[in-house]
Scaffold this motif. Structure first.
Motif, PDB file in Angstrom:
ATOM      1  N   ILE A  71       0.840  -1.198   0.000  1.00  0.00           N
ATOM      2  CA  ILE A  71       0.000   0.000   0.000  1.00  0.00           C
ATOM      3  C   ILE A  71       0.879   1.254   0.000  1.00  0.00           C
ATOM      4  CG2 ILE A  71      -1.631   1.371   1.369  1.00  0.00           C
ATOM      5  CD1 ILE A  71      -2.994  -0.979   0.106  1.00  0.00           C
ATOM      6  N   ASP A  72       0.639   2.124  -0.965  1.00  0.00           N
ATOM      7  CA  ASP A  72       1.353   3.399  -1.033  1.00  0.00           C
ATOM      8  C   ASP A  72       0.537   4.432  -0.252  1.00  0.00           C
ATOM      9  OD1 ASP A  72       2.973   5.517  -1.679  1.00  0.00           O
ATOM     10  OD2 ASP A  72       2.098   5.817  -3.670  1.00  0.00           O
ATOM     11  N   LEU A  73       0.969   4.728   0.976  1.00  0.00           N
ATOM     12  CA  LEU A  73       0.230   5.630   1.856  1.00  0.00           C
ATOM     13  C   LEU A  73       0.831   7.030   1.787  1.00  0.00           C
ATOM     14  CD1 LEU A  73      -2.150   5.387   3.813  1.00  0.00           C
ATOM     15  CD2 LEU A  73      -0.519   4.953   5.645  1.00  0.00           C
ATOM     16  N   LYS A  74       0.050   7.964   1.249  1.00  0.00           N
ATOM     17  CA  LYS A  74       0.535   9.333   1.108  1.00  0.00           C
ATOM     18  C   LYS A  74       0.259  10.145   2.373  1.00  0.00           C
ATOM     19  CE  LYS A  74      -0.367   9.288  -3.876  1.00  0.00           C
ATOM     20  NZ  LYS A  74      -1.218   9.839  -4.950  1.00  0.00           N
ATOM     21  N   THR A  75       1.233  10.943   2.767  1.00  0.00           N
ATOM     22  CA  THR A  75       1.095  11.786   3.960  1.00  0.00           C
ATOM     23  C   THR A  75      -0.079  12.754   3.817  1.00  0.00           C
ATOM     24  OG1 THR A  75       3.500  11.692   4.226  1.00  0.00           O
ATOM     25  CG2 THR A  75       2.333  13.346   5.509  1.00  0.00           C
ATOM     26  N   SER A  76      -0.313  13.226   2.618  1.00  0.00           N
ATOM     27  CA  SER A  76      -1.400  14.187   2.382  1.00  0.00           C
ATOM     28  C   SER A  76      -2.778  13.558   2.540  1.00  0.00           C
ATOM     29  CB  SER A  76      -1.272  14.789   0.978  1.00  0.00           C
ATOM     30  OG  SER A  76      -1.310  13.767  -0.010  1.00  0.00           O
ATOM     31  N   ASP A  77      -2.830  12.213   2.567  1.00  0.00           N
ATOM     32  CA  ASP A  77      -4.118  11.517   2.660  1.00  0.00           C
ATOM     33  C   ASP A  77      -4.522  11.190   4.091  1.00  0.00           C
ATOM     34  OD1 ASP A  77      -4.568  11.546  -0.036  1.00  0.00           O
ATOM     35  OD2 ASP A  77      -3.814   9.519  -0.403  1.00  0.00           O
ATOM     36  N   ILE A  78      -3.674  11.544   5.059  1.00  0.00           N
ATOM     37  CA  ILE A  78      -3.998  11.172   6.444  1.00  0.00           C
ATOM     38  C   ILE A  78      -4.030  12.396   7.369  1.00  0.00           C
ATOM     39  CG2 ILE A  78      -3.036   8.852   6.180  1.00  0.00           C
ATOM     40  CD1 ILE A  78      -0.578   9.786   7.737  1.00  0.00           C
ATOM     41  N   ARG A  79      -4.882  12.298   8.400  1.00  0.00           N
ATOM     42  CA  ARG A  79      -4.910  13.294   9.467  1.00  0.00           C
ATOM     43  C   ARG A  79      -4.574  12.584  10.776  1.00  0.00           C
ATOM     44  NH1 ARG A  79     -10.178  14.892   9.780  1.00  0.00           N
ATOM     45  NH2 ARG A  79     -10.582  13.707  11.692  1.00  0.00           N
ATOM     46  N   LYS A 106       1.927   5.909  16.806  1.00  0.00           N
ATOM     47  CA  LYS A 106       1.713   6.350  15.432  1.00  0.00           C
ATOM     48  C   LYS A 106       2.151   5.264  14.452  1.00  0.00           C
ATOM     49  CE  LYS A 106       2.777   9.986  12.072  1.00  0.00           C
ATOM     50  NZ  LYS A 106       3.572  11.196  11.760  1.00  0.00           N
ATOM     51  N   GLU A 107       3.297   4.634  14.726  1.00  0.00           N
ATOM     52  CA  GLU A 107       3.779   3.563  13.855  1.00  0.00           C
ATOM     53  C   GLU A 107       2.784   2.416  13.797  1.00  0.00           C
ATOM     54  OE1 GLU A 107       6.365   3.025  11.696  1.00  0.00           O
ATOM     55  OE2 GLU A 107       6.493   5.196  11.922  1.00  0.00           O
ATOM     56  N   ARG A 108       2.221   2.074  14.974  1.00  0.00           N
ATOM     57  CA  ARG A 108       1.215   1.014  15.038  1.00  0.00           C
ATOM     58  C   ARG A 108      -0.018   1.399  14.224  1.00  0.00           C
ATOM     59  NH1 ARG A 108       2.575  -4.081  16.692  1.00  0.00           N
ATOM     60  NH2 ARG A 108       3.570  -4.100  18.727  1.00  0.00           N
ATOM     61  N   CYS A 109      -0.431   2.646  14.351  1.00  0.00           N
ATOM     62  CA  CYS A 109      -1.602   3.133  13.622  1.00  0.00           C
ATOM     63  C   CYS A 109      -1.389   3.036  12.113  1.00  0.00           C
ATOM     64  CB  CYS A 109      -1.907   4.576  14.015  1.00  0.00           C
ATOM     65  SG  CYS A 109      -3.043   4.743  15.397  1.00  0.00           S
ATOM     66  N   LEU A 110      -0.217   3.437  11.665  1.00  0.00           N
ATOM     67  CA  LEU A 110       0.085   3.375  10.237  1.00  0.00           C
ATOM     68  C   LEU A 110       0.072   1.933   9.740  1.00  0.00           C
ATOM     69  CD1 LEU A 110       2.937   6.041  10.011  1.00  0.00           C
ATOM     70  CD2 LEU A 110       0.633   6.232   9.032  1.00  0.00           C
ATOM     71  N   GLN A 111       0.583   1.044  10.579  1.00  0.00           N
ATOM     72  CA  GLN A 111       0.576  -0.381  10.253  1.00  0.00           C
ATOM     73  C   GLN A 111      -0.861  -0.903  10.132  1.00  0.00           C
ATOM     74  OE1 GLN A 111       2.020  -2.969  13.443  1.00  0.00           O
ATOM     75  NE2 GLN A 111       3.186  -4.149  11.956  1.00  0.00           N
ATOM     76  N   MET A 112      -1.712  -0.508  11.084  1.00  0.00           N
ATOM     77  CA  MET A 112      -3.113  -0.909  11.061  1.00  0.00           C
ATOM     78  C   MET A 112      -3.841  -0.319   9.850  1.00  0.00           C
ATOM     79  SD  MET A 112      -3.803  -0.410  15.128  1.00  0.00           S
ATOM     80  CE  MET A 112      -5.582  -0.606  15.096  1.00  0.00           C
ATOM     81  N   LEU A 113      -3.542   0.939   9.545  1.00  0.00           N
ATOM     82  CA  LEU A 113      -4.207   1.601   8.421  1.00  0.00           C
ATOM     83  C   LEU A 113      -3.834   0.935   7.097  1.00  0.00           C
ATOM     84  CD1 LEU A 113      -5.984   3.794   7.256  1.00  0.00           C
ATOM     85  CD2 LEU A 113      -4.028   5.366   7.342  1.00  0.00           C
ATOM     86  N   ARG A 114      -2.551   0.650   6.908  1.00  0.00           N
ATOM     87  CA  ARG A 114      -2.128  -0.035   5.681  1.00  0.00           C
ATOM     88  C   ARG A 114      -2.839  -1.375   5.535  1.00  0.00           C
ATOM     89  NH1 ARG A 114       3.118   2.373   6.547  1.00  0.00           N
ATOM     90  NH2 ARG A 114       3.646   0.688   7.974  1.00  0.00           N
ATOM     91  N   VAL A 155      -8.262   4.659  12.508  1.00  0.00           N
ATOM     92  CA  VAL A 155      -7.583   3.685  13.368  1.00  0.00           C
ATOM     93  C   VAL A 155      -7.014   4.412  14.581  1.00  0.00           C
ATOM     94  CG1 VAL A 155      -7.000   2.039  11.553  1.00  0.00           C
ATOM     95  CG2 VAL A 155      -5.449   3.915  12.020  1.00  0.00           C
ATOM     96  N   THR A 156      -6.999   3.719  15.718  1.00  0.00           N
ATOM     97  CA  THR A 156      -6.463   4.306  16.949  1.00  0.00           C
ATOM     98  C   THR A 156      -5.528   3.316  17.625  1.00  0.00           C
ATOM     99  OG1 THR A 156      -8.330   3.475  18.249  1.00  0.00           O
ATOM    100  CG2 THR A 156      -8.526   5.702  17.354  1.00  0.00           C
ATOM    101  N   CYS A 157      -4.586   3.850  18.367  1.00  0.00           N
ATOM    102  CA  CYS A 157      -3.682   3.005  19.156  1.00  0.00           C
ATOM    103  C   CYS A 157      -3.222   3.784  20.380  1.00  0.00           C
ATOM    104  CB  CYS A 157      -2.483   2.554  18.333  1.00  0.00           C
ATOM    105  SG  CYS A 157      -1.439   1.360  19.208  1.00  0.00           S
ATOM    106  N   GLN A 158      -3.305   3.131  21.540  1.00  0.00           N
ATOM    107  CA  GLN A 158      -2.867   3.792  22.766  1.00  0.00           C
ATOM    108  C   GLN A 158      -2.093   2.830  23.668  1.00  0.00           C
ATOM    109  OE1 GLN A 158      -6.452   4.983  24.830  1.00  0.00           O
ATOM    110  NE2 GLN A 158      -6.816   2.923  25.599  1.00  0.00           N
TER     111      GLN A 158
END
Length: 351
Positions: A210-218, A262-270, A250-253
């Motif tokens: 998955i190509d995840l663009k920074t501009s596509d996430i908040r 944040k790294e976990r969240c990105l992993q979950m989102l991908r 996605v959330t991670c705490q």
């Protein structure tokens, strides 16, 4: 079949020769790639070696039959070998079935309490325990990604990663609605209630998937909370990421730092985006999707857990087991093997 096995044998030997070359040994990345490819075809290569030996032994037995003194023994031996040949050919058919490219991947599992209020959340907790115990028995590792506890017990939602060998190949059939029938602890008149929890099993997506663009996430940060809502951190370390094009959140705490969460969240989102991509692909195939044992659709009722009768039924394959207590303790092997066997049978029939 022989042509395919011969091609696999040729490639396996090529890889063996390539892996002992000094320039390959010096290149760790290439060594890993070639070793992985060889491991993927090793089972087919090895059974082909066994099959060739059986064919040679059959020819030897046929020659022995010509000898009057050895004829009777040779006929018995030939009958055994012919039977072994049939069994081996059946195994080869299964081994040569098209492989799911995700079978070797780790998974992210999401369990949610659905219909049934508190009892559904309690059941979600029971399913979480069932899967974690099964994972432990398999020697897999579990990482909690996100927990949303229910005041009555269990979870309104829990997400966790399972890492290990071929995890997705065994757990991919678990996505769907799981229905429980039992008397809740809060029930005063002993009536059986029906509740549901949903399970979603997603193959872990790698960055190349998955190509995840920074501009596509908040990215939003907030204070972590634990059981009962109490704060577990004095800093804003919890992270929520929203994928703007799709609206996926996605959330991670569970990690100690904001960076780790944040790294976990990105992993979950991908992984969620990858799973959605796979689902769209299946839906585009239409009829093929209908023949799949697990569609991944949350609304698909896949299994009933009946506590009064200690019975568990998988509705997709009509499989019933009167060992619910053992299954809830993590003994899922019999159900998973039945699902794998049926899936293989459908593929062999060309469905």
């Amino acid at each position: 079949m022989i042509e395919r096995l011969t091609a696999i044998e040729t490639r396996y030997n090529e890889l063996s020769n390539e892996l002992i070359k000094p320039e390959t040994i010096a290149n760790i990345k290439k060594t890993m790639e070639l070793s992985k490819e060889q491991a993927e075809i090793r089972e087919a290569y090895e059974i082909f070696q066994d099959y060739k030996k059986i064919l040679e032994q059959i020819e030897d037995a046929k020659e022995m039959i010509k000898d009057p003194e050895l004829s009777d023994i040779a006929k018995e031996e030939l009958a055994l070998l012919e039977n072994e040949k049939i069994i081996t050919e059946s195994k080869i058919e299964i081994i040569l079935l098209p492989k799911d490219p995700n079978d070797g991947k780790n998974v992210i599992v999401e369990i949610r309490g659905a219909a049934g209020g508190d009892e559904a959340n309690i059941f979600a907790g029971d399913l979480y325990r069932m899967y974690t115990r099964y994972a432990e028995d398999q020697g897999w590792k579990i990482d909690i990604l996100n927990e949303e506890y229910s005041e009555a017990g269990g979870f309104s939602q829990v997400e966790f990663m399972i890492k290990g060998k071929n995890v997705y190949s065994k757990l991919k059939y678990e996505s769907g609605a799981h229905r429980v029938q039992r008397v809740p602890e809060t029930e005063t008149q002993g009536r059986v209630h029906t509740s549901t929890a949903t399970v979603l099993v997603m193959p872990e997506a790698e960055e190349v998937d998955i190509d995840l663009k920074t501009s596509d996430i908040r990215v939003d940060v907030y204070r972590s909370s634990g059981k009962g809502g109490q704060g577990v951190n004095t800093t804003d370390s919890a992270v929520r990421i929203t994928h703007l094009p799709t609206g996926i959140v996605v959330t991670c705490q569970n990690e100690r730092s904001q960076i780790q969460n944040k790294e976990r969240c990105l992993q979950m989102l991908r992984t969620r985006l990858y799973e959605a991509q796979l689902r769209e692909h299946d839906e585009a195939l239409g009829a093929e999707r209908k023949n799949k044992i697990g569609t991944g659709d949350r609304s698909e009722k896949i299994r009933t857990y009946n506590y009064p009768q200690n019975r568990i039924t998988d509705h997709r394959i009509g499989f019933t087991l009167k060992q619910l207590d053992r299954v809830m303790d993590g003994n899922l092997d019999e159900i998973i093997e039945a699902l794998i066997t049926e899936d293989q049978a459908r593929k062999l029939r060309g469905e």
